[in-house]
Design a protein around this motif. Sequence first.
Motif, PDB file in Angstrom:
ATOM      1  N   GLN A   1      51.483   0.598  68.853  1.00  0.00           N
ATOM      2  CA  GLN A   1      50.712  -0.335  68.031  1.00  0.00           C
ATOM      3  C   GLN A   1      50.306   0.323  66.715  1.00  0.00           C
ATOM      4  O   GLN A   1      50.411  -0.284  65.639  1.00  0.00           O
ATOM      5  N   GLN A   2      49.864   1.585  66.784  1.00  0.00           N
ATOM      6  CA  GLN A   2      49.462   2.296  65.579  1.00  0.00           C
ATOM      7  C   GLN A   2      50.651   2.543  64.655  1.00  0.00           C
ATOM      8  O   GLN A   2      50.530   2.424  63.430  1.00  0.00           O
ATOM      9  N   ALA A   3      51.802   2.878  65.220  1.00  0.00           N
ATOM     10  CA  ALA A   3      53.002   3.120  64.411  1.00  0.00           C
ATOM     11  C   ALA A   3      53.423   1.855  63.671  1.00  0.00           C
ATOM     12  O   ALA A   3      53.848   1.907  62.511  1.00  0.00           O
ATOM     13  N   ALA A   4      53.282   0.724  64.350  1.00  0.00           N
ATOM     14  CA  ALA A   4      53.632  -0.546  63.708  1.00  0.00           C
ATOM     15  C   ALA A   4      52.691  -0.848  62.541  1.00  0.00           C
ATOM     16  O   ALA A   4      53.115  -1.377  61.505  1.00  0.00           O
ATOM     17  N   LYS A   5      51.410  -0.483  62.689  1.00  0.00           N
ATOM     18  CA  LYS A   5      50.431  -0.730  61.634  1.00  0.00           C
ATOM     19  C   LYS A   5      50.674   0.158  60.420  1.00  0.00           C
ATOM     20  O   LYS A   5      50.547  -0.269  59.276  1.00  0.00           O
ATOM     21  N   THR A   6      51.009   1.425  60.672  1.00  0.00           N
ATOM     22  CA  THR A   6      51.109   2.404  59.589  1.00  0.00           C
ATOM     23  C   THR A   6      52.520   2.584  59.070  1.00  0.00           C
ATOM     24  O   THR A   6      52.729   3.298  58.086  1.00  0.00           O
ATOM     25  N   GLN A   7      53.497   1.955  59.763  1.00  0.00           N
ATOM     26  CA  GLN A   7      54.908   2.116  59.399  1.00  0.00           C
ATOM     27  C   GLN A   7      55.363   3.576  59.511  1.00  0.00           C
ATOM     28  O   GLN A   7      56.260   4.020  58.792  1.00  0.00           O
TER      29      GLN A   7
END
Length: 249
Positions: free
Chosen positions: A45-51
């Motif tokens: 989820q965090q990777a998707a937010k921060t790209q």
Amino acid sequence: MNQPNSLITLSQFDAALFDLDGVLTATAKIHAACWKRMFDDFLKQQAAKTQEPFEPFDIINDYNLYVDGKMRYVGVQSFLASRGMQLPYGDPADSPGYDTVCALGNFKDVYFDEVLHSQGIEVYEGSIALVHRLRHQRVKIAVVSSSHHCKAVLEAAGIEDCFDAIVDGNLSDQLHLAGKPAPDAFLLAAQQLGVEPSRAAVLEDAISGVQAGRAGQFGLVVGVDRAQNADALLQNGADRVVHDLSELL
């Protein structure tokens, strides 16, 4: 394994303080899998937010270094800090989720409950044999665990009547005890058994656990090498390391 004090036997002590997960029961691997499931979902989820690239939770290194043996929310904070992340602490009553430390920890708790009730609990037979031997020798026995599921796990394993004292995550919360690597929980167990720390042995598989045993100045700290980390256990406070507690019979 040949440590200098390898001839020391637990019957020389008045009490033996056992960790639960990974020492008495094969639940450490269940906990590790639940931590990985929770953290990987959060990290995706965090990777998707921060790209940024998704870097999964390492079930061996991350678990042993940041989570194993620690109280649940402390483990969450420790791992997040290792990734340079912070979340609001929240409240233990938070619903499982990804927005606070407590919510993440509660998500992991839900996963463990699912496994506990669907798969049951496996015990380490060598450990249980040692418990029975020590009881026969009138050595007092306690379980010292950061788990909030400690009593449920003992009951599921059918060994809840083997211990003279139980200090678990719930009691630690009630008394506001510092979690491992602080020695508070082990010291309370020794107090409940009426023995001095120097007359008690600690048996632990977690690095934070052997650190706690050493910090509490217990008479003997035995590391149980379930994760091929014997050197780390010795370096962090274990007097002796065994692969299985049957070696102490």
